[in-house]
Design a protein around this motif. Structure first.
Motif, PDB file in Angstrom:
ATOM      1  N   ASP A  57       5.431 -12.917  -4.636  1.00  0.00           N
ATOM      2  CA  ASP A  57       4.274 -12.019  -4.668  1.00  0.00           C
ATOM      3  C   ASP A  57       4.638 -10.608  -4.212  1.00  0.00           C
ATOM      4  O   ASP A  57       3.766  -9.753  -4.070  1.00  0.00           O
ATOM      5  N   ASN A  58       5.906 -10.362  -3.954  1.00  0.00           N
ATOM      6  CA  ASN A  58       6.392  -9.056  -3.482  1.00  0.00           C
ATOM      7  C   ASN A  58       7.221  -8.375  -4.554  1.00  0.00           C
ATOM      8  O   ASN A  58       7.563  -8.971  -5.567  1.00  0.00           O
ATOM      9  N   ALA A  83      10.579  -6.646  -0.016  1.00  0.00           N
ATOM     10  CA  ALA A  83       9.298  -7.305   0.225  1.00  0.00           C
ATOM     11  C   ALA A  83       8.139  -6.322   0.347  1.00  0.00           C
ATOM     12  O   ALA A  83       7.353  -6.375   1.280  1.00  0.00           O
ATOM     13  N   VAL A  84       8.018  -5.427  -0.628  1.00  0.00           N
ATOM     14  CA  VAL A  84       6.865  -4.530  -0.692  1.00  0.00           C
ATOM     15  C   VAL A  84       5.676  -5.361  -1.165  1.00  0.00           C
ATOM     16  O   VAL A  84       5.761  -6.059  -2.176  1.00  0.00           O
ATOM     17  N   LYS A  85       4.583  -5.285  -0.426  1.00  0.00           N
ATOM     18  CA  LYS A  85       3.407  -6.114  -0.706  1.00  0.00           C
ATOM     19  C   LYS A  85       2.306  -5.311  -1.376  1.00  0.00           C
ATOM     20  O   LYS A  85       2.243  -4.103  -1.235  1.00  0.00           O
ATOM     21  N   ARG A 123      -0.530   1.644   4.743  1.00  0.00           N
ATOM     22  CA  ARG A 123       0.908   1.846   4.866  1.00  0.00           C
ATOM     23  C   ARG A 123       1.649   0.591   5.303  1.00  0.00           C
ATOM     24  O   ARG A 123       2.831   0.630   5.586  1.00  0.00           O
ATOM     25  N   ASN A 124       0.977  -0.544   5.378  1.00  0.00           N
ATOM     26  CA  ASN A 124       1.620  -1.782   5.801  1.00  0.00           C
ATOM     27  C   ASN A 124       2.388  -2.469   4.686  1.00  0.00           C
ATOM     28  O   ASN A 124       3.037  -3.463   4.913  1.00  0.00           O
ATOM     29  N   LYS A 152      10.622  -3.681   4.069  1.00  0.00           N
ATOM     30  CA  LYS A 152      11.694  -3.431   5.027  1.00  0.00           C
ATOM     31  C   LYS A 152      12.731  -2.493   4.406  1.00  0.00           C
ATOM     32  O   LYS A 152      13.286  -2.781   3.349  1.00  0.00           O
ATOM     33  N   PHE A 153      12.998  -1.369   5.088  1.00  0.00           N
ATOM     34  CA  PHE A 153      13.994  -0.388   4.621  1.00  0.00           C
ATOM     35  C   PHE A 153      15.378  -0.873   5.024  1.00  0.00           C
ATOM     36  O   PHE A 153      15.597  -1.254   6.166  1.00  0.00           O
TER      37      PHE A 153
END
Length: 118
Positions: free
Chosen positions: A75-76, A101-103, A108-109, A113-114
């Motif tokens: 889902d990311n 894992a961009v949701k 901004r949540n 993770k960079f």
């Protein structure tokens, strides 16, 4: 005197090489980070996988190429940006950054993770 002159020449040459290398690294980091930001903006508009690239001429013989891709992962979405610097047709250096894992959620949540990609 000869040894002093030769030694100072070598130190100057090494310092110049290190500063050039550092400047190239900074350029590539910011170009890849900018690619990630463009990718985040595109994903925020429409949450789908994509590929895009853009080029920029830094000097008459230096070209910067940035490739950005977003890949679906459950889902990311994972966004990968690779910045590559060319001098003429020769590859000088490359840098790859990733947002994992961009949701799909407001605010901004959802930026994931960079990390440095390999």
């Amino acid at each position: 005197v000869f040894i002093l002159v030769t030694g100072s020449y070598e130190i100057s040459r090494i310092s110049l090489d290190l500063s050039r290398s550092s400047a190239v690294d900074v350029i590539l980091f910011h170009a890849a980070d900018g690619g990630l930001e463009r990718g985040l903006a595109k994903v925020k508009k429409e949450f789908v996988p994509f590929n895009m690239n853009y080029n920029s001429t830094l000097q008459s013989n230096r070209k910067l190429s940035v490739e950005v891709s977003a890949v679906k992962n459950n889902d990311n979405i994972n966004i990968i940006a690779t910045a590559t610097l060319f001098e003429g047709n020769n590859l000088i250096a490359s840098r790859c950054l990733k947002r994992q894992a961009v949701k799909r959620m407001p605010g901004r949540n959802n930026f994931g993770k960079f990390m440095e990609a390999s």
